[in-house]
Design a protein around this motif. Structure first.
Motif, PDB file in Angstrom:
ATOM      1  N   GLY A   1       0.785  -1.221   0.000  1.00 15.82           N
ATOM      2  CA  GLY A   1       0.000   0.000   0.000  1.00 15.82           C
ATOM      3  C   GLY A   1       0.818   1.273   0.000  1.00 15.82           C
ATOM      4  N   SER A   2       1.887   1.331   0.781  1.00 17.62           N
ATOM      5  CA  SER A   2       2.673   2.561   0.847  1.00 17.62           C
ATOM      6  C   SER A   2       4.125   2.273   0.496  1.00 17.62           C
ATOM      7  CB  SER A   2       2.574   3.165   2.241  1.00 17.62           C
ATOM      8  OG  SER A   2       3.182   2.304   3.180  1.00 17.62           O
ATOM      9  N   PHE A   3       4.792   3.307   0.062  1.00 11.63           N
ATOM     10  CA  PHE A   3       6.195   3.171  -0.306  1.00 11.63           C
ATOM     11  C   PHE A   3       7.070   3.550   0.876  1.00 11.63           C
ATOM     12  CE2 PHE A   3       4.148   4.012  -4.420  1.00 11.63           C
ATOM     13  CZ  PHE A   3       4.588   2.893  -5.115  1.00 11.63           C
ATOM     14  N   SER A   4       8.242   2.944   0.947  1.00 14.72           N
ATOM     15  CA  SER A   4       9.173   3.288   2.015  1.00 14.72           C
ATOM     16  C   SER A   4       9.988   4.508   1.596  1.00 14.72           C
ATOM     17  CB  SER A   4      10.109   2.108   2.299  1.00 14.72           C
ATOM     18  OG  SER A   4      10.995   1.924   1.208  1.00 14.72           O
ATOM     19  N   ILE A   5      10.803   4.995   2.508  1.00 12.35           N
ATOM     20  CA  ILE A   5      11.622   6.166   2.237  1.00 12.35           C
ATOM     21  C   ILE A   5      12.617   5.881   1.112  1.00 12.35           C
ATOM     22  CG2 ILE A   5      13.334   5.621   4.006  1.00 12.35           C
ATOM     23  CD1 ILE A   5      12.114   9.134   3.138  1.00 12.35           C
ATOM     24  N   TRP A   6      13.057   4.649   1.005  1.00 14.80           N
ATOM     25  CA  TRP A   6      14.029   4.297  -0.043  1.00 14.80           C
ATOM     26  C   TRP A   6      13.411   4.394  -1.429  1.00 14.80           C
ATOM     27  CZ3 TRP A   6      18.671   4.822   1.403  1.00 14.80           C
ATOM     28  CH2 TRP A   6      19.032   4.549   2.712  1.00 14.80           C
ATOM     29  N   HIS A   7      12.147   4.025  -1.553  1.00 14.08           N
ATOM     30  CA  HIS A   7      11.466   4.158  -2.843  1.00 14.08           C
ATOM     31  C   HIS A   7      11.391   5.622  -3.256  1.00 14.08           C
ATOM     32  CE1 HIS A   7       9.740   0.153  -1.691  1.00 14.08           C
ATOM     33  NE2 HIS A   7      10.100  -0.081  -2.948  1.00 14.08           N
ATOM     34  N   TRP A   8      11.039   6.506  -2.310  1.00 13.63           N
ATOM     35  CA  TRP A   8      10.919   7.931  -2.627  1.00 13.63           C
ATOM     36  C   TRP A   8      12.277   8.550  -2.954  1.00 13.63           C
ATOM     37  CZ3 TRP A   8       6.544   9.220  -4.256  1.00 13.63           C
ATOM     38  CH2 TRP A   8       5.379   8.703  -3.708  1.00 13.63           C
TER      39      TRP A   8
END
Length: 65
Positions: free
Chosen positions: A2-9
């Motif tokens: 559902g949500s992306f982690s900080i690494w994805h961003w």
């Protein structure tokens, strides 16, 4: 999923910077800021804009015919 982690961003941000470059992103940011400021000034209303125009002084000479 559902949500992306900080690494994805961070990876998305890195790809955007590599594709567009920092100068172009800075220009887009300043253009967007100017548009928002113009919108806010336009939404203030007619009363405030009339007050601003009433304070102008026009100097000149009066000539009689």
């Amino acid at each position: 999923m559902g949500s992306f982690s900080i690494w994805h961003w961070l990876i998305v941000l890195l790809v955007v910077v590599l594709v567009f470059g920092t100068k172009k992103l800075r220009n887009v940011g300043s253009d967007l800021g100017g548009a928002v400021k113009g919108f806010k000034d336009g939404m203030k209303g007619e009363d405030e804009s009339v007050k601003k125009t009433d304070s102008k002084t026009i100097e000149g000479e009066v000539k009689e015919k």
